[in-house]
Design a protein around this motif. Sequence first.
Motif, mmCIF file in Angstrom:
data_model
loop_
_atom_site.group_PDB
_atom_site.id
_atom_site.type_symbol
_atom_site.label_atom_id
_atom_site.label_comp_id
_atom_site.label_asym_id
_atom_site.label_seq_id
_atom_site.Cartn_x
_atom_site.Cartn_y
_atom_site.Cartn_z
ATOM 1 N N GLU A 153 -24.243 8.412 26.502
ATOM 2 C CA GLU A 153 -23.370 8.050 27.729
ATOM 3 C C GLU A 153 -22.986 9.099 28.406
ATOM 4 O O GLU A 153 -22.922 9.143 30.277
ATOM 5 C CB GLU A 153 -22.937 6.573 28.371
ATOM 6 N N ARG A 169 -25.456 3.982 30.694
ATOM 7 C CA ARG A 169 -23.955 3.232 30.859
ATOM 8 C C ARG A 169 -24.830 1.951 31.829
ATOM 9 O O ARG A 169 -24.408 1.367 31.830
ATOM 10 C CB ARG A 169 -22.774 3.795 31.431
ATOM 11 N N THR A 170 -25.331 2.671 32.987
ATOM 12 C CA THR A 170 -25.702 1.403 34.077
ATOM 13 C C THR A 170 -26.911 0.668 33.602
ATOM 14 O O THR A 170 -26.585 -0.787 33.995
ATOM 15 C CB THR A 170 -25.990 2.811 35.582
ATOM 16 N N SER A 201 -23.498 -4.221 25.006
ATOM 17 C CA SER A 201 -22.167 -3.343 23.816
ATOM 18 C C SER A 201 -22.948 -2.144 23.682
ATOM 19 O O SER A 201 -24.231 -2.418 23.037
ATOM 20 C CB SER A 201 -21.253 -4.286 23.668
ATOM 21 N N GLN A 202 -22.226 -1.132 24.117
ATOM 22 C CA GLN A 202 -22.319 0.159 23.097
ATOM 23 C C GLN A 202 -22.467 0.010 21.383
ATOM 24 O O GLN A 202 -23.570 -0.153 21.070
ATOM 25 C CB GLN A 202 -21.372 0.808 23.471
ATOM 26 N N ARG A 212 -26.983 -0.230 30.497
ATOM 27 C CA ARG A 212 -26.824 -0.924 29.683
ATOM 28 C C ARG A 212 -25.920 -2.325 30.068
ATOM 29 O O ARG A 212 -26.078 -3.431 29.795
ATOM 30 C CB ARG A 212 -25.706 -0.239 28.731
ATOM 31 N N ARG A 213 -25.105 -1.266 31.257
ATOM 32 C CA ARG A 213 -23.942 -2.753 31.404
ATOM 33 C C ARG A 213 -24.977 -3.889 32.308
ATOM 34 O O ARG A 213 -24.661 -5.418 32.889
ATOM 35 C CB ARG A 213 -23.115 -2.028 32.578
ATOM 36 N N THR A 262 -22.261 5.875 22.990
ATOM 37 C CA THR A 262 -20.751 6.885 23.988
ATOM 38 C C THR A 262 -20.806 8.157 24.150
ATOM 39 O O THR A 262 -21.047 8.648 25.248
ATOM 40 C CB THR A 262 -19.338 6.582 23.190
#
Length: 117
Positions: free
Chosen positions: A40, A11-12, A20-21, A14-15, A37
């Motif tokens: 993550e 998640r870290t 986006s997911q 990706r952001r 999801t």
Amino acid sequence: MVFIPLQNYLRTYRRRSFLSQDEVAFLLGVRTGTRVTRHEGAHRTPKMETALGYEVLFGVPLRELFASEARKVETIIRQRLPELIRLVEKTGGSEAKLASLRNLSERLAQHHENACN
């Protein structure tokens, strides 16, 4: 303040990539972001192909993306290595093999020591 490592850092990263997911899922060849999801949130372990895809997408080694899992695997190997060394010594394994195993043992011990400091 106590530092509690995350299960993974998907998640870290990706952001940080502003994705986006669903976009990550698309790039990985998956229909929806649901699987991303689950990865993550550490509810599912990705297949090797997907894990390598994350590494390519984010430019971060698997060991860093999945730090918690990497530590577990390293601990298991570090704990089992002395037993394997004893077994190889007992069964007359080659000096080259023993040297390689001892080198690995020292490397893992040093890595563990550095990680704890």
